[in-house]
Design an enzyme around this catalytic site. Structure first.
Site, PDB file in Angstrom:
ATOM      1  CE  LYS A 220      41.806  13.300  26.748  1.00 47.56           C
ATOM      2  NZ  LYS A 220      42.406  14.339  25.952  1.00 47.56           N
ATOM      3  NE  ARG A 254      47.035  16.749  30.861  1.00 45.72           N
ATOM      4  CZ  ARG A 254      45.851  16.380  31.343  1.00 45.72           C
ATOM      5  NH1 ARG A 254      45.178  15.399  30.780  1.00 45.72           N
ATOM      6  NH2 ARG A 254      45.330  17.009  32.393  1.00 45.72           N
TER       7      ARG A 254
HETATM    8  C1  9MG Z   1      43.690  19.125  30.461  1.00 46.76           C
HETATM    9  N1  9MG Z   1      43.659  18.123  29.425  1.00 46.76           N
HETATM   10  C2  9MG Z   1      42.769  17.098  29.305  1.00 46.76           C
HETATM   11  N2  9MG Z   1      43.045  16.387  28.203  1.00 46.76           N
HETATM   12  C3  9MG Z   1      44.126  16.969  27.638  1.00 46.76           C
HETATM   13  C4  9MG Z   1      44.880  16.705  26.480  1.00 46.76           C
HETATM   14  O1  9MG Z   1      44.553  15.720  25.672  1.00 46.76           O
HETATM   15  N3  9MG Z   1      45.922  17.496  26.202  1.00 46.76           N
HETATM   16  C5  9MG Z   1      46.242  18.538  27.009  1.00 46.76           C
HETATM   17  N4  9MG Z   1      47.292  19.303  26.678  1.00 46.76           N
HETATM   18  N5  9MG Z   1      45.548  18.838  28.112  1.00 46.76           N
HETATM   19  C6  9MG Z   1      44.509  18.070  28.409  1.00 46.76           C
END
Ligand code: 9MG
Length: 275
Positions: A220, A254
Site C-alpha cells: 500500500k 491479506r
Molecule cells: C480489496 N481490498 C484492498 N485492500 C483491502 C484491505 O486492506 N482489506 C480488505 N478486506 N480488502 C481489501
C-alpha cells in the site's frame, strides 16, 4: 478462535495468510479473457503452493481513484476463476461490494465475502446471510474515487472501532453468526499515513470486539510513503507491516507476496509458540 467458512473451520491459533488474486485486466497480460482467466488460475494455484490459507479473488480495483465496473463486467472477471478453482484445498473469498456478484460467486463455490463496504447495502447483507459463508467487514471513509482527498477523524481507532462494532451487530441481527465474521480497519481507505499508523498501533483495541481481525497492508501507498519505494519494490515493507499487524492482534493478513509472508510468519510462530 475459529472462522467458519462454509465447511472449513479456520483455526486462528496461528496467523493465516490470505493471498490476493486480482482478476482485473491490468493485473495479467493483455491476451484476451481466456488467457487472463488461465493466468489468474495459475497464479492462484501458485499462491496455494506457497502456503496461502485463503485466496481473495477480486474483479474491481479498489485503489484510490479507481473507477467502478458494471455487475456484468465484474461477473465475467471473477466467475470463471472461481469455477476454475472449484475443489481446491483452501477456501475462496470473493472481494466485492455487489450483491449480485456475491450471490453468483457463492453459487460458484466462494466461501467468504470480502466487502469493503461492510454489508451496508441491505441486499449484500442478505446475500451473505442466505449464503452461509464467512464475511470480512471493512471500514472505509468515503469511496475509492475520493477517499484520500481529506480524511478526517478525531480519534481514528475509536471511530473505526465504533463503526465495526455497529456492523458486527447489524450482521448478527441479519442472521450471520459471529463465527462467520472477521473485521478489518481498512488501511488506506480514507486514512492518512498518521491514521494508518494509529490503527496499526491500536489493533489490540479492535481485537476487543471479539472477532478475528484481517489486515491488508500489502504494497500500500503508506508503505511507499515511509520507504520511498514504488509499488513493485514494497515486498520487504509489506512483510514488516504484516508481522507488526500480527504482533498487535491481526489473525489474517491479506498479501500479494505469499511465500515471503509465510516464511516470516513461520519465524513469528516459532518465537510465539504457535504451530
Ligand atoms: C480489496 N481490498 C484492498 N485492500 C483491502 C484491505 O486492506 N482489506 C480488505 N478486506 N480488502 C481489501
Amino acid at each position: 478462535m475459529f472462522l467458519h467458512c462454509g465447511p472449513f473451520r479456520l483455526d486462528l491459533s496461528r496467523p493465516l495468510v490470505m493471498g490476493i488474486v486480482n482478476a482485473t485486466p491490468d493485473s495479467f497480460s493483455d491476451g484476451g479473457q481466456h488467457l487472463r482467466r488461465d493466468a489468474a488460475i495459475t497464479h492462484a494455484q501458485q499462491l496455494i503452493a506457497e502456503g496461502a490459507d485463503i485466496l481473495d479473488i477480486g474483479g474491481e480495483s479498489t485503489r484510490p481513484g479507481a473507477q467502478p465496473v458494471s455487475v456484468r463486467e465484474e461477473l465475467e472477471r471473477v466467475l470463471p476463476i472461481i469455477e476454475g478453482l472449484r475443489g481446491i484445498s483452501v477456501p475462496l473469498s470473493v472481494d466485492t461490494c455487489k450483491p449480485e456478484v456475491m450471490r453468483a460467486a457463492i453459487a460458484a463455490g466462494a466461501l467468504m465475502v470480502n466487502d469493503i463496504n461492510a454489508l451496508q447495502d441491505a441486499a449484500a447483507m442478505k446475500a451473505v446471510a442466505d449464503g452461509n459463508v464467512a464475511v470480512c467487514l471493512m471500514h472505509k471513509q468515503g469511496n475509492p474515487q475520493t477517499m484520500q482527498q481529506q480524511p478526517h477523524y478525531d480519534n481514528v481507532v475509536a471511530e473505526v472501532g465504533a463503526f465495526l462494532r455497529g456492523r458486527i451487530a447489524a450482521a448478527e441481527a441479519a442472521g450471520i453468526g459471529r463465527e462467520r465474521i472477521a473485521i478489518d480497519p481498512g488501511f488506506g481507505f480514507g486514512k492518512t499515513l498518521a491514521h494508518n499508523l494509529d490503527l496499526l498501533r491500536g489493533l489490540e483495541e479492535l481485537a476487543e470486539l471479539g472477532v478475528p481481525i484481517l489486515a491488508g497492508l500489502s504494497r500500500k501507498s503508506m508503505l511507499g510513503a515511509i520507504t520511498g519505494q514504488d509499488v513493485n519494490h514494497r515486498a520487504s515493507a509489506s512483510i514488516a507491516a504484516a508481522l507488526i499487524a500480527v504482533q498487535h492482534g491481526a489473525s489474517i493478513v491479506r498479501v500479494h507476496d505469499v511465500r515471503e509472508t509465510v516464511d516470516a510468519l513461520k519465524i513469528w510462530n516459532a518465537v510465539n509458540g504457535a504451530a
